[in-house]
Write a protein that holds these residues in place. Structure first.
Motif: not given
Length: 135
Positions: A48-59
């Motif tokens: 409920g925080s409204g914070a975005p849910i971002i997956v960050e990755a590096r190959l």
């Protein structure tokens, strides 16, 4: 008679000359694919925080970024993909897919299927949605 002898000598030489390149191709080692790995961290957000849910990755391959390759991100039956940038990185926003999800821990799979130059690789990270506590 001399002509017949020439043919018997020339024919095996011709066959041998044709066979040697084929034998060399048959025994030459295949080009080895470069190993890869996906780097990504677990994610924690407050419900409920409204914070975005971002997956960050590096190959990476041998600690070098691998640009221009597709990484697939799978969570809760949703599959999204993104192409690595010049730094081998992707950023995928999962916020819209997590609207109706309750607090909990959710497995997130990242995968690179490989190609003619690089081996495939996979990584599992966990998305933790924590309960919000009143102030």
């Amino acid at each position: 008679m001399v002509t017949c002898l020439k043919n018997y000598v020339l024919l095996p030489l011709i066959v041998l000359c044709l066979a040697i390149p084929l034998l060399l191709l048959a025994v030459s080692p295949a080009t080895a694919l470069k190993p890869t790995r996906i780097e990504a961290n677990n994610i924690t957000v407050t419900y409920g925080s409204g914070a975005p849910i971002i997956v960050e990755a590096r190959l990476l391959s041998d600690n070098t970024s691998v640009p221009g390759r597709e990484i697939t991100v799978s969570i809760l039956g949703h599959t999204l993909s993104a192409t690595t940038d010049e730094n081998g990185e992707i950023s995928v926003d999962l916020t819209g897919y997590m609207i109706t999800v309750n607090p909990g821990v959710y497995e997130t799979s990242l995968s690179f299927s490989g190609d003619s130059e690089y081996e495939a690789s996979e990584k599992t990270v966990y998305l933790t949605i924590e309960k919000a506590f009143p102030p």
